[in-house]
Design a protein around this motif. Sequence first.
Motif, short mmCIF file in Angstrom:
data_model
loop_
_atom_site.label_atom_id
_atom_site.label_comp_id
_atom_site.label_asym_id
_atom_site.label_seq_id
_atom_site.Cartn_x
_atom_site.Cartn_y
_atom_site.Cartn_z
N PRO A 1 0.90 -1.37 -0.02
CA PRO A 1 0.18 -0.04 -0.12
C PRO A 1 0.92 1.38 -0.10
CG PRO A 1 -0.98 -1.44 1.66
CD PRO A 1 0.51 -1.97 1.19
N LEU A 2 2.19 1.13 0.01
CA LEU A 2 2.94 2.52 0.04
C LEU A 2 2.37 3.24 -1.16
CD1 LEU A 2 5.23 4.42 0.76
CD2 LEU A 2 6.86 2.90 -0.42
N THR A 3 2.20 4.55 -0.98
CA THR A 3 1.86 5.52 -2.15
C THR A 3 2.62 6.38 -2.17
OG1 THR A 3 -0.46 4.68 -1.79
CG2 THR A 3 -0.06 6.73 -3.12
N VAL A 4 3.42 6.91 -3.10
CA VAL A 4 4.37 7.94 -3.57
C VAL A 4 3.90 8.64 -4.79
CG1 VAL A 4 6.46 8.70 -3.98
CG2 VAL A 4 6.18 6.62 -2.33
N GLY A 5 3.34 9.91 -4.43
CA GLY A 5 2.99 10.57 -5.60
C GLY A 5 2.09 11.82 -5.29
N SER A 6 1.11 12.30 -5.96
CA SER A 6 0.35 13.51 -5.82
C SER A 6 -0.50 13.17 -4.59
CB SER A 6 -0.31 14.05 -7.01
OG SER A 6 -1.17 13.05 -7.41
N PRO A 7 -1.22 14.25 -4.19
CA PRO A 7 -2.39 13.88 -3.25
C PRO A 7 -3.65 13.35 -3.72
CG PRO A 7 -1.38 16.43 -2.87
CD PRO A 7 -0.99 15.78 -3.97
N GLN A 8 -3.98 13.56 -4.90
CA GLN A 8 -4.94 12.94 -5.76
C GLN A 8 -4.75 11.55 -5.77
OE1 GLN A 8 -7.97 14.12 -6.50
NE2 GLN A 8 -8.35 11.93 -6.55
N GLN A 9 -3.26 11.07 -6.07
CA GLN A 9 -3.03 9.58 -6.08
C GLN A 9 -3.25 8.96 -4.77
OE1 GLN A 9 0.95 10.45 -8.05
NE2 GLN A 9 0.28 8.84 -9.69
N VAL A 10 -2.93 9.73 -3.68
CA VAL A 10 -3.15 9.11 -2.38
C VAL A 10 -4.25 9.03 -2.02
CG1 VAL A 10 -2.64 9.71 -0.06
CG2 VAL A 10 -0.77 10.23 -1.51
N ILE A 11 -5.15 10.23 -2.50
CA ILE A 11 -6.80 9.89 -2.31
C ILE A 11 -7.16 8.66 -2.93
CG2 ILE A 11 -8.91 10.83 -2.75
CD1 ILE A 11 -7.63 13.51 -2.32
N ASP A 12 -6.75 8.47 -4.14
CA ASP A 12 -7.53 7.37 -5.17
C ASP A 12 -6.94 6.03 -4.52
OD1 ASP A 12 -8.40 9.00 -6.60
OD2 ASP A 12 -6.84 9.14 -8.24
N ARG A 13 -5.79 6.01 -4.08
CA ARG A 13 -5.28 4.55 -3.58
C ARG A 13 -5.75 4.40 -2.33
NH1 ARG A 13 0.01 2.16 -4.12
NH2 ARG A 13 -0.17 0.03 -3.59
N THR A 14 -6.16 5.40 -1.41
CA THR A 14 -6.50 5.00 -0.10
C THR A 14 -8.12 4.50 -0.14
OG1 THR A 14 -5.04 6.62 0.95
CG2 THR A 14 -6.97 5.82 2.37
N LEU A 15 -8.62 5.15 -1.08
CA LEU A 15 -10.25 4.71 -1.33
C LEU A 15 -10.38 3.23 -1.74
CD1 LEU A 15 -11.69 8.13 -3.08
CD2 LEU A 15 -12.21 7.24 -0.89
N THR A 16 -9.22 2.72 -2.42
CA THR A 16 -9.09 1.24 -2.98
C THR A 16 -9.21 0.41 -1.68
OG1 THR A 16 -6.82 0.99 -3.24
CG2 THR A 16 -8.21 1.82 -5.06
N PHE A 17 -8.69 0.78 -0.46
CA PHE A 17 -8.48 0.01 0.68
C PHE A 17 -9.89 -0.58 0.95
CE2 PHE A 17 -4.87 2.84 2.37
CZ PHE A 17 -4.08 2.38 1.21
N ARG A 18 -11.03 0.07 0.88
CA ARG A 18 -12.16 -0.12 1.38
C ARG A 18 -12.60 -1.40 0.44
NH1 ARG A 18 -17.41 1.04 -0.61
NH2 ARG A 18 -19.20 0.74 0.94
N GLU A 19 -12.30 -1.60 -0.65
CA GLU A 19 -12.57 -2.67 -1.63
C GLU A 19 -12.28 -3.85 -1.11
OE1 GLU A 19 -10.93 -1.75 -5.50
OE2 GLU A 19 -11.98 0.33 -5.71
N TYR A 20 -11.08 -4.10 -0.34
CA TYR A 20 -10.59 -5.27 0.02
C TYR A 20 -10.64 -5.88 1.55
CZ TYR A 20 -6.03 -3.16 0.11
OH TYR A 20 -5.03 -2.22 0.31
N VAL A 21 -11.15 -4.62 2.22
CA VAL A 21 -11.53 -4.89 3.72
C VAL A 21 -12.76 -4.32 4.24
CG1 VAL A 21 -8.65 -4.43 4.22
CG2 VAL A 21 -10.41 -2.70 4.65
N GLY A 22 -13.65 -3.94 3.42
CA GLY A 22 -14.83 -3.40 3.74
C GLY A 22 -14.77 -1.88 4.43
N ASP A 23 -15.72 -1.41 4.92
CA ASP A 23 -15.83 -0.29 5.75
C ASP A 23 -15.13 -0.45 6.99
OD1 ASP A 23 -17.91 1.67 3.87
OD2 ASP A 23 -19.09 -0.39 4.14
N TYR A 24 -14.18 0.40 7.09
CA TYR A 24 -13.61 0.42 8.42
C TYR A 24 -13.50 1.70 9.23
CZ TYR A 24 -9.78 2.36 5.47
OH TYR A 24 -8.90 3.21 4.50
N GLN A 25 -12.97 1.93 10.35
CA GLN A 25 -13.25 3.12 11.27
C GLN A 25 -11.90 4.01 11.43
OE1 GLN A 25 -14.38 -0.08 11.86
NE2 GLN A 25 -16.64 0.37 11.79
N ARG A 26 -10.49 3.22 11.18
CA ARG A 26 -9.51 4.01 11.45
C ARG A 26 -8.52 4.03 10.44
NH1 ARG A 26 -6.21 4.31 17.27
NH2 ARG A 26 -8.44 5.60 17.70
#
Length: 375
Positions: free
Chosen positions: A276-301
């Motif tokens: 999950p290491l993301t190196v790039g622009s803020p938008q790339q960090v947003i896009d990558r982080t939003l994918t986490f929900r796809e494989y762990v579900g809705d999470y709290q922290r």
Amino acid sequence: MQFGVFTVGDVTVDPTNGREPTERERIKAMVTIALKAEEVGLDVFATGEHHNPPFVPSSPTTMLGFVAARTSRLLLSTATTLITTNDPVKIAEDYAMLQHLADGRVDLMLGRGNTGPVYPWFGQDIRNGIPLTIENYDLLRRLWREDVVDWSGRFRTPLQGFTSTPRPLDGVPPFVWHGSIRSPEVAEQAAYYGDGFFANHIFWPKEHTQRMVGLYRERFAHYGHGSADQAIVGLGGQVFMRRNSQDAVREFRPYFDNAPVYGHGPSLEEFTAQTPLTVGSPQQVIDRTLTFREYVGDYQRQLFLLDHAGLPLKTVLEQLDLLGEEVVPVLRRELAAARPAHVPDAPTHASLVARQATAAETADAGAGEQATAGV
């Protein structure tokens, strides 16, 4: 959902200039990072616990107590409290004390630790890591929930008529996350008690994290704490940002290549593709982080590691500005919009107090109905 940062408190040479911060500089930098986290609107600051060089945070409660006195809203957490080598009595008392000082803005993440030599320094054997984790946490829970404890176990002297002081604030212990990189037994323990499970989510591919979180969710439901998607999940992650992605890669590369944990191994490109290491622009960090929900579900922290590998404090503070101003507001909005209504919010002291009051009212009502039926 809670967003924040966690630090492992490493003292690492800056590979771009050869300068190594002193321990004092590194400790003071961690405090500055915590204060900046609150300033930019983040929710959580978490510090690791280490007892070996090149790390400095050997006393998380000292650090967090100092930060508590200088903040008003920030939730203070550990990124690891060593449940294996710390005495459960000392954990119970230290974190209850911190709870009172911080007006409830405290939780902790328990872990076994992954540094083998630490165990004998505290009189333990790493081969007992899992049994120590199970026994010590069972005792810790009792110390927080029972005013007088009689206890005996395998790894410490018995307790007779013992009362841990101070008692937890409002009679509610700090919320506990069980943190793990690779141990399914820890996910099972978190599920058994209905506690939170925190996946480190830095070094391993997403499939590994998906399996660990999936196991925890399945067992959380098995033990009757709610449906699988109501389990309390936290994720780590690491990012480095510049407004231009090419600038981010160019600037971060020497730090990555020489990092004490993952340096001199896979290339930066390979590591960002496989973890999950993301190196790039803020938008790339947003896009990558939003994918986490796809494989762990809705999470709290969601906690980010920003200050590893010798990055200078100035650079870390710039990362926090980008995180607070451009990344987290979007993540809050997008993840909240996707979250079903039955998925719980991240626990806080206030929510835990309210839940306990509701449970007490329900129990009282049930007792009253039984008494009336008996008449």
